[in-house]
Scaffold this motif. Structure first.
Motif, PDB file in Angstrom:
ATOM      1  N   MET A  13     -16.176  31.613  -8.546  1.00 54.77           N
ATOM      2  CA  MET A  13     -16.807  30.512  -7.803  1.00 54.77           C
ATOM      3  C   MET A  13     -15.824  29.997  -6.755  1.00 54.77           C
ATOM      4  N   PRO A  14     -15.565  30.782  -5.727  1.00 52.78           N
ATOM      5  CA  PRO A  14     -14.501  30.449  -4.771  1.00 52.78           C
ATOM      6  C   PRO A  14     -14.776  29.216  -3.931  1.00 52.78           C
ATOM      7  N   ASN A  15     -16.002  28.741  -3.883  1.00 51.93           N
ATOM      8  CA  ASN A  15     -16.323  27.588  -3.038  1.00 51.93           C
ATOM      9  C   ASN A  15     -16.131  26.261  -3.752  1.00 51.93           C
ATOM     10  N   ILE A  16     -15.809  26.312  -5.025  1.00 52.66           N
ATOM     11  CA  ILE A  16     -15.632  25.080  -5.804  1.00 52.66           C
ATOM     12  C   ILE A  16     -14.155  24.915  -6.133  1.00 52.66           C
ATOM     13  N   PRO A  17     -13.466  23.924  -5.535  1.00 56.83           N
ATOM     14  CA  PRO A  17     -12.038  23.729  -5.837  1.00 56.83           C
ATOM     15  C   PRO A  17     -11.863  23.289  -7.295  1.00 56.83           C
ATOM     16  N   ASP A  18     -11.056  24.031  -8.023  1.00 58.42           N
ATOM     17  CA  ASP A  18     -10.778  23.700  -9.425  1.00 58.42           C
ATOM     18  C   ASP A  18      -9.381  24.214  -9.759  1.00 58.42           C
ATOM     19  N   PRO A  19      -8.343  23.556  -9.185  1.00 53.21           N
ATOM     20  CA  PRO A  19      -6.982  24.069  -9.379  1.00 53.21           C
ATOM     21  C   PRO A  19      -6.545  23.974 -10.841  1.00 53.21           C
ATOM     22  N   VAL A  20      -5.854  24.996 -11.304  1.00 52.74           N
ATOM     23  CA  VAL A  20      -5.350  25.010 -12.680  1.00 52.74           C
ATOM     24  C   VAL A  20      -3.986  25.686 -12.684  1.00 52.74           C
ATOM     25  N   LEU A  21      -3.060  25.108 -13.436  1.00 57.11           N
ATOM     26  CA  LEU A  21      -1.728  25.664 -13.634  1.00 57.11           C
ATOM     27  C   LEU A  21      -1.652  26.121 -15.083  1.00 57.11           C
ATOM     28  N   GLN A  22      -1.428  27.414 -15.266  1.00 58.79           N
ATOM     29  CA  GLN A  22      -1.482  27.977 -16.612  1.00 58.79           C
ATOM     30  C   GLN A  22      -0.144  28.586 -16.998  1.00 58.79           C
ATOM     31  N   LEU A  23       0.386  28.144 -18.127  1.00 59.36           N
ATOM     32  CA  LEU A  23       1.522  28.813 -18.738  1.00 59.36           C
ATOM     33  C   LEU A  23       0.929  29.825 -19.704  1.00 59.36           C
ATOM     34  N   SER A  24       0.977  31.088 -19.329  1.00 63.16           N
ATOM     35  CA  SER A  24       0.284  32.131 -20.087  1.00 63.16           C
ATOM     36  C   SER A  24       1.284  32.972 -20.863  1.00 63.16           C
ATOM     37  N   CYS A  25       1.064  33.061 -22.181  1.00 68.35           N
ATOM     38  CA  CYS A  25       1.885  33.923 -23.032  1.00 68.35           C
ATOM     39  C   CYS A  25       1.312  35.333 -22.979  1.00 68.35           C
ATOM     40  N   HIS A  26       2.166  36.322 -22.838  1.00 70.32           N
ATOM     41  CA  HIS A  26       1.730  37.719 -22.787  1.00 70.32           C
ATOM     42  C   HIS A  26       2.140  38.512 -24.019  1.00 70.32           C
ATOM     43  N   ASP A  27       3.023  37.959 -24.825  1.00 69.74           N
ATOM     44  CA  ASP A  27       3.590  38.696 -25.961  1.00 69.74           C
ATOM     45  C   ASP A  27       3.059  38.127 -27.273  1.00 69.74           C
ATOM     46  N   ALA A  28       2.103  38.843 -27.888  1.00 72.03           N
ATOM     47  CA  ALA A  28       1.503  38.368 -29.138  1.00 72.03           C
ATOM     48  C   ALA A  28       2.515  38.340 -30.278  1.00 72.03           C
ATOM     49  N   SER A  29       3.570  39.146 -30.180  1.00 70.22           N
ATOM     50  CA  SER A  29       4.536  39.222 -31.279  1.00 70.22           C
ATOM     51  C   SER A  29       5.349  37.935 -31.437  1.00 70.22           C
ATOM     52  N   LEU A  30       5.411  37.102 -30.388  1.00 76.08           N
ATOM     53  CA  LEU A  30       6.203  35.868 -30.484  1.00 76.08           C
ATOM     54  C   LEU A  30       5.654  34.931 -31.556  1.00 76.08           C
ATOM     55  N   ALA A  31       4.342  34.723 -31.563  1.00 73.18           N
ATOM     56  CA  ALA A  31       3.749  33.756 -32.496  1.00 73.18           C
ATOM     57  C   ALA A  31       3.732  34.271 -33.927  1.00 73.18           C
ATOM     58  N   ILE A  32       3.580  35.583 -34.112  1.00 73.77           N
ATOM     59  CA  ILE A  32       3.451  36.110 -35.476  1.00 73.77           C
ATOM     60  C   ILE A  32       4.800  36.520 -36.060  1.00 73.77           C
ATOM     61  N   LYS A  33       5.841  36.592 -35.247  1.00 70.51           N
ATOM     62  CA  LYS A  33       7.156  36.996 -35.750  1.00 70.51           C
ATOM     63  C   LYS A  33       7.661  36.086 -36.873  1.00 70.51           C
ATOM     64  N   PRO A  34       7.536  34.740 -36.763  1.00 70.97           N
ATOM     65  CA  PRO A  34       7.984  33.893 -37.877  1.00 70.97           C
ATOM     66  C   PRO A  34       7.241  34.190 -39.179  1.00 70.97           C
ATOM     67  N   VAL A  35       5.973  34.589 -39.091  1.00 66.56           N
ATOM     68  CA  VAL A  35       5.205  34.917 -40.294  1.00 66.56           C
ATOM     69  C   VAL A  35       5.740  36.191 -40.927  1.00 66.56           C
ATOM     70  N   PHE A  36       5.988  37.219 -40.113  1.00 67.77           N
ATOM     71  CA  PHE A  36       6.545  38.466 -40.637  1.00 67.77           C
ATOM     72  C   PHE A  36       7.938  38.244 -41.231  1.00 67.77           C
ATOM     73  N   ASP A  37       8.753  37.410 -40.568  1.00 72.19           N
ATOM     74  CA  ASP A  37      10.120  37.186 -41.045  1.00 72.19           C
ATOM     75  C   ASP A  37      10.155  36.351 -42.322  1.00 72.19           C
ATOM     76  N   ARG A  38       9.203  35.445 -42.437  1.00 70.55           N
ATOM     77  CA  ARG A  38       9.260  34.460 -43.520  1.00 70.55           C
ATOM     78  C   ARG A  38       8.646  34.965 -44.818  1.00 70.55           C
ATOM     79  N   PHE A  39       7.546  35.714 -44.739  1.00 66.17           N
ATOM     80  CA  PHE A  39       6.837  36.159 -45.938  1.00 66.17           C
ATOM     81  C   PHE A  39       7.082  37.649 -46.163  1.00 66.17           C
ATOM     82  N   GLN A  40       7.236  38.028 -47.435  1.00 64.87           N
ATOM     83  CA  GLN A  40       7.618  39.408 -47.721  1.00 64.87           C
ATOM     84  C   GLN A  40       6.455  40.385 -47.599  1.00 64.87           C
TER      85      GLN A  40
END
Length: 730
Positions: free
Chosen positions: A399-426
């Motif tokens: 929808m290029p005619n409708i101004p709707d600015p957004v600033l996104q901090l986008s994570c690309h690495d799924a392993s970051l969030a699940i790494k503590p789970v793998f490290d913590r539980f056997q």
């Protein structure tokens, strides 16, 4: 029944067990003995939940002095309720004397408003002002009797005794043998650090329906900031400044005490009362700085000044006419040069805000969501330099005619969030009915499973009939490729396919489209062509919308139409709510049609940045990931139609691209095993003929147990014989 797996006696609640269910339990036993993680793809309707529940009670290594806890993570409330129902049945059939306490814990649909209302009643300063303990307080000595408790059970139990069901569940989580809750309680750092912090390493963690687990991990560490967010943050800062001025005049000692505490560090956070810790730091636990807060944000007014400069800087970045992509390092350098805010100040933003809100005794936290979002963003961008990118878009490309600015901090690495789970539980078990190709998940999540296996479905009859339709009756090819999807011939052939099928297939038919916009356009075209009116001569039509209430009502009426024999067609969308958690078993789904391949929007800047990261970091080609992601969504959609071995249904993949080996090979093995070569390149009339023949076969009586090598139900004697045979071979 009772049988042996290695040296362990298993009490099974049914008289028979499926062969793949037995194999599933054997593989889980191997993973638990190896104290490692595993990937298991199990066909739908083969008793996965019971097998997982038994793994914690009976397949664990022998350590009677240290009972294990099962953390069973699901994606939707519907799946949670099904899991608890299975656990309740299992509990009724356990040997006498067995103690089991299972809890279902779920977030409210409007979490922020509920949290805020709760804090108005339970914050420590509110409780301190009360003459006695406020209503809802749960005594620390309370223990629930053994049993399985759903959310409704906890609510009724709490209402009867005047206790808050949420805090009752929080209290009992430490004592329960089985805890069933959402992915976010383990993967989202803000929630996991509060709810799951005290879980011991020996817990068995299960992620069920985990085909999209990489997307959940990425969403947990991504933040979007819009102009309305920054305007709200500005109002929040103004109000907090007024509160600070009021405290300076009435209770300056409280602000001095906070300053002294910040000089010593934020270590006190771990000792907060249960009612005061509402959300933890958005960064992962190992990445949080364990040191004193920087001197230039210790004083409340100085910290608010920093936040004002940050908000003003973000507003300036949103005032752009071009798409901008930047790394966190470049963004922080620009912020430091223009606003004088360095990386260390950013890292502490969220914890410093939390401390200030505690000091100012703010309870209506939902009104302060904008400034919390800004601090979320600041903490994450100050903590991580790799695996993230900052993307600023002045408008949505669709929808290029409708101004709707957004600033996104986008994570690309799924392993970051699940790494503590793998490290913590056997032992972490990742399982679903659609994990193919299974070898891609260890690369996406960056871990090494000790067991990785895909199981087949044992059947005495071919109750699954997948077909690939490549052309219409007029021999014109059909596809949702961008250059073909609007072609009148394709739209007409899709409509004719559905029209032919509603006249031949009884009860319910479910249709999945690649997007809401495509579904809307094709429905409008069918309406203009008169196809919808012809379809409604045979069955009623119900449509999924983006409104949850409307969709729930449509689903309810769809089921009623199927129950009364009228028959119905349900139009849905891949990646939507219905595709993820709603079953169309028995007569609710005799046929599912997947119109096209549900690729992601490939012009998305976020997707393109993630594809670039996957290529550079994990050597995953763009085309491979896009195809993998699209086909797993398609498999999840068509898998809704089969929920048990007594069920039967047809699956039509209506797109010429499914006939290609690179697309088709990524379907789960239990679907591929029933996809015959003769069903790979069909026209509408050929598919109609196959459907009629299939329905005629399904109407015949059959032996549910099977015979010989095709046995689908194993008795205690069968398992004993298998064990003896394997022993003699050794």
């Amino acid at each position: 029944m009772r049988f042996q797996i290695d040296d362990v006696t298993v009490y099974f609640p049914y008289e028979h067990i499926y062969p793949e269910q037995y194999e599933y339990m054997v593989e889980m036993k191997r993973a638990l003995d190896a104290r490692g993680h595993c990937l298991l793809e199990m066909p739908t309707g083969t008793g996965k939940t019971v097998a997982l529940a038994l793994s914690h009670r009976q397949l664990r290594p022998r350590q009677p002095q240290q009972p294990l806890k099962l953390l069973y993570c699901t994606r939707t409330v519907h799946e949670m309720e099904k899991t608890l129902a299975e656990l309740r049945f299992l509990y009724d059939h356990l040997p006498s004397g067995t103690r089991l306490l299972a809890l279902g814990v779920v977030s409210a649909s409007s979490r922020d408003s509920v949290d805020s209302s709760c804090r108005r009643l339970t914050a420590s300063w509110v409780r301190a002002r009360a003459a006695e303990a406020p209503p809802g307080t749960v005594p620390s000595s309370v223990l629930l009797p053994p049993g399985v408790y759903t959310l409704q059970d906890l609510r009724a139990f709490g209402k009867e005794r005047g206790w808050c069901p949420y805090f009752l569940a929080r209290h009992m989580v430490n004592y329960a043998n089985v805890v069933v809750y959402s992915y976010q309680y383990l993967l989202d750092p803000k929630v996991a650090e509060i709810i799951s912090r005290e879980m011991q390493r020996e817990c068995i963690v299960v992620f069920d329906e985990a085909h999209n687990i990489d997307n959940v991990c990425i969403e947990a560490l991504s933040v979007s900031v819009r102009r309305v967010t920054l305007d709200g943050a500005t109002r929040n800062l103004t109000r907090m400044t007024q509160e600070i001025d009021r405290f300076k005049a009435t209770d300056a000692g409280r602000l001095r005490a906070e300053y002294n505490r910040l000089v010593e560090g934020l270590a006190q956070r771990g000792n907060l009362p249960i009612t005061d810790a509402w959300l933890a730091n958005p960064a992962l636990p190992d990445d949080i700085l364990k040191e004193a807060v920087p001197g230039n944000i210790r004083k409340a007014e100085h910290f608010l000044s920093v936040l004002r400069r940050l908000v003003q800087y973000l507003k300036g970045r949103l005032d752009t006419e071009n798409v901008e992509t930047e790394s966190p390092i470049g963004f922080v350098a620009s912020l430091n040069s223009q606003a004088g805010i360095d990386q260390k100040m950013l890292k502490f933003c969220y914890d410093r805000l939390h401390s200030l809100m505690m000091t100012l005794e703010i309870t209506d936290t939902d009104e302060y969501l904008p400034v919390q979002t800004v601090c979320d963003f600041a903490t994450l961008v100050g903590t991580y330099s790799k695996g993230f990118s900052i993307i600023i878009e002045p408008f949505d490309e669709r929808m290029p005619n409708i101004p709707d600015p957004v600033l996104q901090l986008s994570c690309h690495d799924a392993s970051l969030a699940i790494k503590p789970v793998f490290d913590r539980f056997q032992s972490v078990i990742i399982t679903s009915g659609t994990l193919s190709p299974i070898d891609l998940y260890p690369r996406l999540l960056n871990f090494h499973p000790v067991i990785s296996r895909s199981f087949q479905m044992s059947l005495t009859r071919d109750c699954i009939c997948p077909m690939v339709l490549t052309r219409g009756s007029d021999q014109l090819p059909v596809s949702t490729k961008y250059d073909m999807r609007s072609d009148p011939g394709v739209v007409r052939n899709y409509g004719r396919l559905l029209l032919e099928m509603v006249g031949a297939v009884p009860d319910g038919i479910v249709c999945f489209f690649v997007s809401y916009s495509y579904m809307d356009s094709i429905i409008n075209s069918w309406n203009e062509m008169g196809i919808l009116q012809d379809i409604m001569q045979h069955k009623l039509i119900f449509i999924e919308t983006q409104d949850v209430v409307e969709t729930t009502l449509a689903l309810d009426n769809y089921r009623r139409a199927c129950d009364c024999g009228r028959g119905a067609v349900f139009f849905s969308v891949a990646r939507g709510k219905v595709a993820e958690g709603i079953d169309f078993d028995r007569h609710y789904g005799r046929l599912v049609i997947m119109f096209g391949i549900p690729f992601q929007y490939t012009l998305s800047r976020i997707l393109r940045a993630r594809l670039e990261y996957l290529r550079e970091t994990f050597q995953i080609k763009e085309g491979d990931f896009l195809t993998f992601d699209a086909v797993r969504q398609a498999a999840q959609c068509v898998g809704r139609v089969i929920r048990s071995k007594a069920d039967y249904g047809m699956m039509i993949f209506a797109d010429k691209r499914y006939s290609r080996q690179d697309k088709r090979s990524k379907l789960p093995g239990w679907i591929l095993s029933h996809l015959r070569d003769a069903h790979l390149n069909l026209s509408t009339d050929m598919a109609l003929h196959i459907a009629r023949e299939f329905l005629r076969r399904m109407a015949q009586p059959y032996d549910k147990a099977g015979v010989g090598h095709q046995k689908t139900l194993l008795s205690q004697e069968d398992l004993k014989k298998m064990s003896e045979d394997s022993g003699s071979m050794v």
